[in-house]
Design a protein around this motif. Sequence first.
Motif, PDB file in Angstrom:
ATOM      1  N   MET A 271      16.498  64.635 -29.632  1.00  0.00           N
ATOM      2  CA  MET A 271      16.860  64.648 -28.218  1.00  0.00           C
ATOM      3  C   MET A 271      17.047  66.081 -27.730  1.00  0.00           C
ATOM      4  O   MET A 271      16.549  66.466 -26.675  1.00  0.00           O
ATOM      5  CB  MET A 271      18.152  63.839 -28.025  1.00  0.00           C
ATOM      6  N   SER A 272      17.726  66.873 -28.539  1.00  0.00           N
ATOM      7  CA  SER A 272      17.943  68.259 -28.111  1.00  0.00           C
ATOM      8  C   SER A 272      16.633  69.042 -28.107  1.00  0.00           C
ATOM      9  O   SER A 272      16.407  69.877 -27.243  1.00  0.00           O
ATOM     10  CB  SER A 272      18.964  68.939 -29.009  1.00  0.00           C
ATOM     11  N   SER A 273      15.737  68.738 -29.066  1.00  0.00           N
ATOM     12  CA  SER A 273      14.430  69.395 -29.049  1.00  0.00           C
ATOM     13  C   SER A 273      13.680  69.037 -27.774  1.00  0.00           C
ATOM     14  O   SER A 273      13.018  69.892 -27.180  1.00  0.00           O
ATOM     15  CB  SER A 273      13.581  68.959 -30.234  1.00  0.00           C
ATOM     16  N   GLY A 274      13.771  67.763 -27.376  1.00  0.00           N
ATOM     17  CA  GLY A 274      13.114  67.334 -26.149  1.00  0.00           C
ATOM     18  C   GLY A 274      13.632  68.092 -24.947  1.00  0.00           C
ATOM     19  O   GLY A 274      12.850  68.554 -24.100  1.00  0.00           O
ATOM     20  N   ILE A 275      14.961  68.261 -24.881  1.00  0.00           N
ATOM     21  CA  ILE A 275      15.552  68.981 -23.751  1.00  0.00           C
ATOM     22  C   ILE A 275      15.128  70.444 -23.771  1.00  0.00           C
ATOM     23  O   ILE A 275      14.735  71.021 -22.754  1.00  0.00           O
ATOM     24  CB  ILE A 275      17.083  68.826 -23.790  1.00  0.00           C
ATOM     25  N   LEU A 276      15.158  71.051 -24.960  1.00  0.00           N
ATOM     26  CA  LEU A 276      14.728  72.446 -25.099  1.00  0.00           C
ATOM     27  C   LEU A 276      13.275  72.605 -24.666  1.00  0.00           C
ATOM     28  O   LEU A 276      12.922  73.522 -23.924  1.00  0.00           O
ATOM     29  CB  LEU A 276      14.905  72.889 -26.553  1.00  0.00           C
ATOM     30  N   LEU A 277      12.427  71.661 -25.105  1.00  0.00           N
ATOM     31  CA  LEU A 277      10.999  71.729 -24.768  1.00  0.00           C
ATOM     32  C   LEU A 277      10.781  71.592 -23.276  1.00  0.00           C
ATOM     33  O   LEU A 277       9.940  72.275 -22.698  1.00  0.00           O
ATOM     34  CB  LEU A 277      10.265  70.582 -25.462  1.00  0.00           C
ATOM     35  N   TYR A 278      11.533  70.686 -22.649  1.00  0.00           N
ATOM     36  CA  TYR A 278      11.386  70.526 -21.203  1.00  0.00           C
ATOM     37  C   TYR A 278      11.733  71.841 -20.507  1.00  0.00           C
ATOM     38  O   TYR A 278      11.031  72.268 -19.587  1.00  0.00           O
ATOM     39  CB  TYR A 278      12.296  69.399 -20.706  1.00  0.00           C
ATOM     40  N   GLY A 279      12.795  72.496 -20.990  1.00  0.00           N
ATOM     41  CA  GLY A 279      13.145  73.812 -20.448  1.00  0.00           C
ATOM     42  C   GLY A 279      12.029  74.816 -20.658  1.00  0.00           C
ATOM     43  O   GLY A 279      11.644  75.551 -19.744  1.00  0.00           O
ATOM     44  N   LEU A 280      11.466  74.832 -21.872  1.00  0.00           N
ATOM     45  CA  LEU A 280      10.384  75.779 -22.165  1.00  0.00           C
ATOM     46  C   LEU A 280       9.181  75.503 -21.261  1.00  0.00           C
ATOM     47  O   LEU A 280       8.545  76.439 -20.758  1.00  0.00           O
ATOM     48  CB  LEU A 280       9.961  75.670 -23.632  1.00  0.00           C
ATOM     49  N   SER A 281       8.887  74.191 -21.042  1.00  0.00           N
ATOM     50  CA  SER A 281       7.717  73.882 -20.219  1.00  0.00           C
ATOM     51  C   SER A 281       7.941  74.347 -18.778  1.00  0.00           C
ATOM     52  O   SER A 281       7.013  74.834 -18.134  1.00  0.00           O
ATOM     53  CB  SER A 281       7.406  72.387 -20.271  1.00  0.00           C
ATOM     54  N   LEU A 282       9.176  74.240 -18.280  1.00  0.00           N
ATOM     55  CA  LEU A 282       9.445  74.704 -16.916  1.00  0.00           C
ATOM     56  C   LEU A 282       9.323  76.224 -16.829  1.00  0.00           C
ATOM     57  O   LEU A 282       8.753  76.759 -15.876  1.00  0.00           O
ATOM     58  CB  LEU A 282      10.840  74.259 -16.465  1.00  0.00           C
ATOM     59  N   VAL A 283       9.858  76.925 -17.842  1.00  0.00           N
ATOM     60  CA  VAL A 283       9.747  78.387 -17.821  1.00  0.00           C
ATOM     61  C   VAL A 283       8.277  78.787 -17.872  1.00  0.00           C
ATOM     62  O   VAL A 283       7.830  79.678 -17.133  1.00  0.00           O
ATOM     63  CB  VAL A 283      10.523  79.010 -19.010  1.00  0.00           C
TER      64      VAL A 283
END
Lengths: 102, 475
Positions: free
Chosen positions: B162-174
């Motif tokens: 779950m935390s990887s998913g949240i981190l990835l979503y952040g990375l994709s937005l950046v």
Amino acid sequence: MIGLEHFLILSGTLFCIGLFGALAKRNAIAILMGLELMLNAVNINLVAFARYVTTGILTGHVFAIFVIAVAAAEVAVGLALIVAIYRDRISVNVDDFDWLKW
Amino acid sequence: MDLSLLTIEIATVLLAIGVLVIGLLIPREQRFGLGYLVTIGLAIILFVSFGYYGINATAFEGMYYVDDFSIFFKQLILVAAVLVTLAATLYVKKMGTNYGEFFVMTVFAALGMMVLSSAGEFITLYLGLETMTISFYILTGFKKNDSKSAEAGIKYLILGAMSSGILLYGLSLVYGMTGTTVISEVAVKLAEMGSLSPAMVVGMVFLVAGFGFKISAVPFQMWSPDVYEGAPTPVTAFLAVGSKAAAFAALIRVFMIAFPDYSLQWKMLFAALAALTIIIGNLVAIPQTNIKRMLAYSSIAQAGYIMTGVIAANAAGVRGVAFYGMLYVFATIGAFTVVMNFSANTGSDEIRDYAGLARRSPLLAAVLTVCLLSMAGIPPLAGFAGKFYLFSSIVDQGYLWLVIIGLLMSMASVYYYLSVAKVMYMADPVDDSPIVVPAGAKAVLLITMIVTVFLGVYPQPLSVLANLAANSLFF
């Protein structure tokens, strides 16, 4: 005309559904499916950005392929752990995973 | 492109695959030498890595940093891996099957951490992170005959993914807002844009949440006590130091290189998280009766102290993080080595069973006391020097309140650390039988105790290396 914002709305919605599923579902398999939805939302984001923001540069596509591959590895480990627990307790309900304080 | 920059990583991969193959070829009862083989291999790689200081180059067109900062963190990871594999042999033998695979997965986890600390680009960062965490999911659930272990594994997997998913979503937005995944180019693009778009803010917040989980900062700490308690103890030791240090390395690189212009915003966020982490970690540690849970909460509190160095966002702060990270490795692994040898002998992790340990095994009691007091920051032990570096880096930046919280809570932490020492030295043992400690674990205990005392009295050698690491990040 479908533009970037449509894809972002779709991925945002999908991410929220996945997060809700991962938090609210009681069945461990369903939780894994929720996690997959979250990762797929990320993939939609990445591919849409690659198409609309950096047209012609494939970084986003490559990132998405890596995410898919890693997600497959993660689920493989997750299912193995669920099978190991199921053998012990004949249950995949996370409410029964209470040997440790949650 | 010079592939010799990647010697350390390539050697680690070869070691892991080599041990995996050898483990399959030789008969089951002869596999017990594999642990020592891994320890020796990692020690050689650690020795070689000293030659990489001062190179400060990038490989794969800026995707992969080989600078003093990454070399320092790689050495920290290698030291942790060497000590853990050396200490774990008896414990892993008692765990039963799959002796060789345990060490192979440990090396793969170390590899993931190394990639994470070197990553100069989001895809590399993500791959390093997942190599590390997937290896840890497997290691956490490694005790096949203990369903606590499998349960800890699935909990770690669900929350970690779950935390990887949240981190990835952040990375994709950046990535979407800046059009690049290279960390140093993100800063250039952000400077061109001038202001933060809302999506960028969401992306940064998601990154904080994702990294906050990996370093177990409050309110993302809920996984760590369960996972620390359920996982096999050598894994817990490696998880507590290695994964936290590598995540800190990546976090420092992302926030200080990609978002330096917005440091005021993320500093506030981290200051709030650090204060919460220090307070809750220390207060919840007090009533714990299981020593692994107690150490889990104490390690949450330690992450809070280390975050103060991130908040400083300058060379002094990074030096503090590097210095404290390294001595935290010795203190934590020393403490967990005591725990794993105690439980390999008695089968218990409860603090009350440590009664009279000083009489049953003076070495174990002495090492645990020294390590715990170092974590509490009692002079002249190393933890004191580390906390001094960390707190002095933020005092003059207007974070005096955070320093005061840190100092008050360090004092509170002395209470629960000393209550363990009190049980060991004052109480009478129920069972008088001496505790057998194998030679490898004995060596680890002595090394951790001597280094912890030595660095407190004479921190110079480590602080020189930590300085190199910090300066390479800020040129």
